[in-house]
Scaffold this motif. Sequence first.
Motif, PDB file in Angstrom:
ATOM      1  N   GLY A 267     -26.298 -16.685 -17.532  1.00 38.71           N
ATOM      2  CA  GLY A 267     -26.348 -16.701 -16.075  1.00 38.71           C
ATOM      3  C   GLY A 267     -24.974 -16.765 -15.442  1.00 38.71           C
ATOM      4  O   GLY A 267     -24.682 -16.035 -14.476  1.00 38.71           O
ATOM      5  N   ILE A 268     -24.122 -17.640 -15.956  1.00 38.76           N
ATOM      6  CA  ILE A 268     -22.759 -17.766 -15.419  1.00 38.76           C
ATOM      7  C   ILE A 268     -21.999 -16.454 -15.609  1.00 38.76           C
ATOM      8  O   ILE A 268     -21.259 -16.016 -14.722  1.00 38.76           O
ATOM      9  N   PHE A 269     -22.192 -15.834 -16.747  1.00 44.84           N
ATOM     10  CA  PHE A 269     -21.514 -14.566 -17.023  1.00 44.84           C
ATOM     11  C   PHE A 269     -21.841 -13.530 -15.956  1.00 44.84           C
ATOM     12  O   PHE A 269     -20.944 -12.921 -15.350  1.00 44.84           O
ATOM     13  N   TYR A 270     -23.122 -13.326 -15.706  1.00 41.99           N
ATOM     14  CA  TYR A 270     -23.506 -12.297 -14.745  1.00 41.99           C
ATOM     15  C   TYR A 270     -23.178 -12.692 -13.308  1.00 41.99           C
ATOM     16  O   TYR A 270     -23.048 -11.824 -12.435  1.00 41.99           O
ATOM     17  N   ALA A 271     -23.015 -13.972 -13.065  1.00 44.96           N
ATOM     18  CA  ALA A 271     -22.707 -14.424 -11.702  1.00 44.96           C
ATOM     19  C   ALA A 271     -21.238 -14.273 -11.346  1.00 44.96           C
ATOM     20  O   ALA A 271     -20.907 -13.875 -10.216  1.00 44.96           O
ATOM     21  N   VAL A 272     -20.332 -14.574 -12.279  1.00 40.08           N
ATOM     22  CA  VAL A 272     -18.921 -14.651 -11.896  1.00 40.08           C
ATOM     23  C   VAL A 272     -17.958 -13.878 -12.793  1.00 40.08           C
ATOM     24  O   VAL A 272     -16.769 -13.770 -12.482  1.00 40.08           O
ATOM     25  N   TYR A 273     -18.408 -13.333 -13.914  1.00 40.53           N
ATOM     26  CA  TYR A 273     -17.504 -12.629 -14.836  1.00 40.53           C
ATOM     27  C   TYR A 273     -16.949 -11.377 -14.168  1.00 40.53           C
ATOM     28  O   TYR A 273     -17.702 -10.556 -13.630  1.00 40.53           O
ATOM     29  N   ALA A 274     -15.629 -11.214 -14.208  1.00 38.33           N
ATOM     30  CA  ALA A 274     -15.002 -10.018 -13.644  1.00 38.33           C
ATOM     31  C   ALA A 274     -13.620  -9.839 -14.268  1.00 38.33           C
ATOM     32  O   ALA A 274     -12.758 -10.705 -14.126  1.00 38.33           O
ATOM     33  N   VAL A 275     -13.413  -8.737 -14.948  1.00 32.95           N
ATOM     34  CA  VAL A 275     -12.099  -8.437 -15.510  1.00 32.95           C
ATOM     35  C   VAL A 275     -11.270  -7.781 -14.417  1.00 32.95           C
ATOM     36  O   VAL A 275     -11.485  -6.616 -14.061  1.00 32.95           O
ATOM     37  N   ASP A 276     -10.339  -8.539 -13.840  1.00 32.53           N
ATOM     38  CA  ASP A 276      -9.576  -8.012 -12.710  1.00 32.53           C
ATOM     39  C   ASP A 276      -8.091  -8.335 -12.762  1.00 32.53           C
ATOM     40  O   ASP A 276      -7.373  -8.099 -11.784  1.00 32.53           O
ATOM     41  N   HIS A 277      -7.615  -8.883 -13.900  1.00 36.11           N
ATOM     42  CA  HIS A 277      -6.173  -9.101 -13.990  1.00 36.11           C
ATOM     43  C   HIS A 277      -5.487  -7.753 -14.206  1.00 36.11           C
ATOM     44  O   HIS A 277      -5.900  -6.968 -15.056  1.00 36.11           O
ATOM     45  N   PRO A 278      -4.425  -7.474 -13.446  1.00 35.56           N
ATOM     46  CA  PRO A 278      -3.769  -6.162 -13.574  1.00 35.56           C
ATOM     47  C   PRO A 278      -3.342  -5.824 -14.992  1.00 35.56           C
ATOM     48  O   PRO A 278      -3.428  -4.657 -15.405  1.00 35.56           O
ATOM     49  N   TYR A 279      -2.905  -6.818 -15.780  1.00 33.21           N
ATOM     50  CA  TYR A 279      -2.452  -6.537 -17.144  1.00 33.21           C
ATOM     51  C   TYR A 279      -3.605  -6.193 -18.074  1.00 33.21           C
ATOM     52  O   TYR A 279      -3.389  -5.590 -19.134  1.00 33.21           O
ATOM     53  N   ASN A 280      -4.834  -6.577 -17.710  1.00 30.07           N
ATOM     54  CA  ASN A 280      -5.999  -6.228 -18.512  1.00 30.07           C
ATOM     55  C   ASN A 280      -6.575  -4.864 -18.134  1.00 30.07           C
ATOM     56  O   ASN A 280      -7.513  -4.393 -18.782  1.00 30.07           O
ATOM     57  N   LEU A 281      -6.014  -4.270 -17.097  1.00 27.68           N
ATOM     58  CA  LEU A 281      -6.519  -2.980 -16.626  1.00 27.68           C
ATOM     59  C   LEU A 281      -5.594  -1.825 -16.968  1.00 27.68           C
ATOM     60  O   LEU A 281      -5.789  -0.707 -16.505  1.00 27.68           O
ATOM     61  N   ILE A 282      -4.577  -2.092 -17.786  1.00 26.57           N
ATOM     62  CA  ILE A 282      -3.640  -1.052 -18.184  1.00 26.57           C
ATOM     63  C   ILE A 282      -3.622  -0.911 -19.710  1.00 26.57           C
ATOM     64  O   ILE A 282      -4.264  -1.694 -20.424  1.00 26.57           O
ATOM     65  N   GLU A 283      -2.905   0.066 -20.207  1.00 23.74           N
ATOM     66  CA  GLU A 283      -2.713   0.298 -21.640  1.00 23.74           C
ATOM     67  C   GLU A 283      -4.044   0.434 -22.378  1.00 23.74           C
ATOM     68  O   GLU A 283      -4.206  -0.055 -23.489  1.00 23.74           O
ATOM     69  N   ASN A 284      -4.984   1.101 -21.769  1.00 20.62           N
ATOM     70  CA  ASN A 284      -6.300   1.217 -22.392  1.00 20.62           C
ATOM     71  C   ASN A 284      -6.242   1.932 -23.736  1.00 20.62           C
ATOM     72  O   ASN A 284      -6.975   1.603 -24.664  1.00 20.62           O
ATOM     73  N   ALA A 285      -5.337   2.894 -23.856  1.00 22.42           N
ATOM     74  CA  ALA A 285      -5.268   3.655 -25.100  1.00 22.42           C
ATOM     75  C   ALA A 285      -4.675   2.842 -26.245  1.00 22.42           C
ATOM     76  O   ALA A 285      -5.000   3.054 -27.403  1.00 22.42           O
ATOM     77  N   ALA A 286      -3.793   1.894 -25.928  1.00 24.11           N
ATOM     78  CA  ALA A 286      -3.086   1.148 -26.969  1.00 24.11           C
ATOM     79  C   ALA A 286      -3.700  -0.213 -27.259  1.00 24.11           C
ATOM     80  O   ALA A 286      -3.633  -0.694 -28.377  1.00 24.11           O
ATOM     81  N   SER A 287      -4.268  -0.842 -26.260  1.00 24.78           N
ATOM     82  CA  SER A 287      -4.719  -2.223 -26.398  1.00 24.78           C
ATOM     83  C   SER A 287      -6.203  -2.296 -26.716  1.00 24.78           C
ATOM     84  O   SER A 287      -7.044  -1.939 -25.886  1.00 24.78           O
ATOM     85  N   TRP A 288      -6.517  -2.783 -27.902  1.00 28.64           N
ATOM     86  CA  TRP A 288      -7.916  -2.963 -28.266  1.00 28.64           C
ATOM     87  C   TRP A 288      -8.595  -3.968 -27.355  1.00 28.64           C
ATOM     88  O   TRP A 288      -9.749  -3.799 -26.970  1.00 28.64           O
ATOM     89  N   ARG A 289      -7.880  -5.036 -27.041  1.00 29.16           N
ATOM     90  CA  ARG A 289      -8.456  -6.065 -26.162  1.00 29.16           C
ATOM     91  C   ARG A 289      -8.855  -5.453 -24.827  1.00 29.16           C
ATOM     92  O   ARG A 289      -9.975  -5.668 -24.340  1.00 29.16           O
TER      93      ARG A 289
END
Length: 393
Positions: A267-289
């Motif tokens: 429930g908490i996950f669906y209520a507030v989870y959001a990946v929005d840090h700028p560093y987590n939104l870049i390097e998609n090709a290189a970063s597995w995370r």
Amino acid sequence: MLWVLWLAALAYAVAGELRGDEYVHFAQIKQFLGGDYRVMRDALTTIPGYHHLLAAVLRVTGADSLGAARAVSGMWAIVAVLGFDRLYRALHQRPDSTAVLQFAWLPVAAPFVFLIYTDIASLAAMLWTFNAAVRGHHWRAACLLVGAIALRQNNVLWLAFLAVIVVVPIWESKQWNGWKEATLQGVPYLVPSLAFVGYWIWNGSVSYSGTQAAMHPDGSVHVENLYFMLFCAAILMPLHVVDGLIRFARRLGAEPWLLVAPVLLVGIFYAVYAVDHPYNLIENAASWRNRVLQLTMSSPGFKAFFVIVASLAGVGLAMQPLVNRAGWWIFPVSTLFVMLSWLVEQRYYLIPFALFLAWRKPLAAQVEVATATLWLCLAVFLFWGMMSGLWYL
């Protein structure tokens, strides 16, 4: 065997190129080596204790290359392994070579052992801090914690668990009459507390760099790191998760209210989870995370899979038997520790995973050996990929 693996990894690492945050850390160390003690305050988020220490060692040796810096930085892994072994012996009153081997090639740590990052040094300092505290050497633990804060300032949050280590044994043995003794034993920890508060007031933010403070805000709470940590734990410890879920199922008959835990996690996950840090939104090709994190936002099916795996891991690992009652507090303190970081980063899980490994009771020998074997394979694979530049975790 550990020495052979360490030397083989060192030989591969010293010939590599700069990776990730090494561009900042190595530049700062080189600047110190050159006699310029100004700090790169536009980029350095950590207090430069690690950088001063590494520069001092390099100055003594007369070396200044990237390979030499990585070799010196890699020595922290040995200090960390020794610290884990000492802590484990203090808690379990016996050695356990399998547990030490598991810690030595913890897959989320292995790729960073020789990189010029603060994380392995911070982990080593915290393990020796807890070792001192468990053995009742509280002044020593407090001084070591000051050093750990000088490496990564958010280590101050582990004061909460250190307080538990002080209070719980006294509470169990003396009940209310032990509060005076607990207070006296807790006095040393005022030193790192006041040191951190003084630093925070002087600097104006927890991040050493005011420029970077917006990327690492003070006091903001984010659940993303908690769920990613649990997802990683499920991959690393599947047999322990399954064992814990079996224990959970057996308890449900007498304690049906336990079902609240997985329901609440979902429930908490669906209520507030959001990946929005700028560093987590870049390097998609290189970063597995970052690939995984971005999938949790773009694919409803993967998002459901991710939260189910993470929630089951949380329940299963919480049911693992621990060596003493104080160990249970690893879970809430670790949760707070990772949730206070906006950037989702698996390096932040090193201390929580290490403390869980130290405090938990081992399962059957076959389970522990299988886990150690899995981790060795993953550690070699991830280390090779990171150092060769094929990907970045």
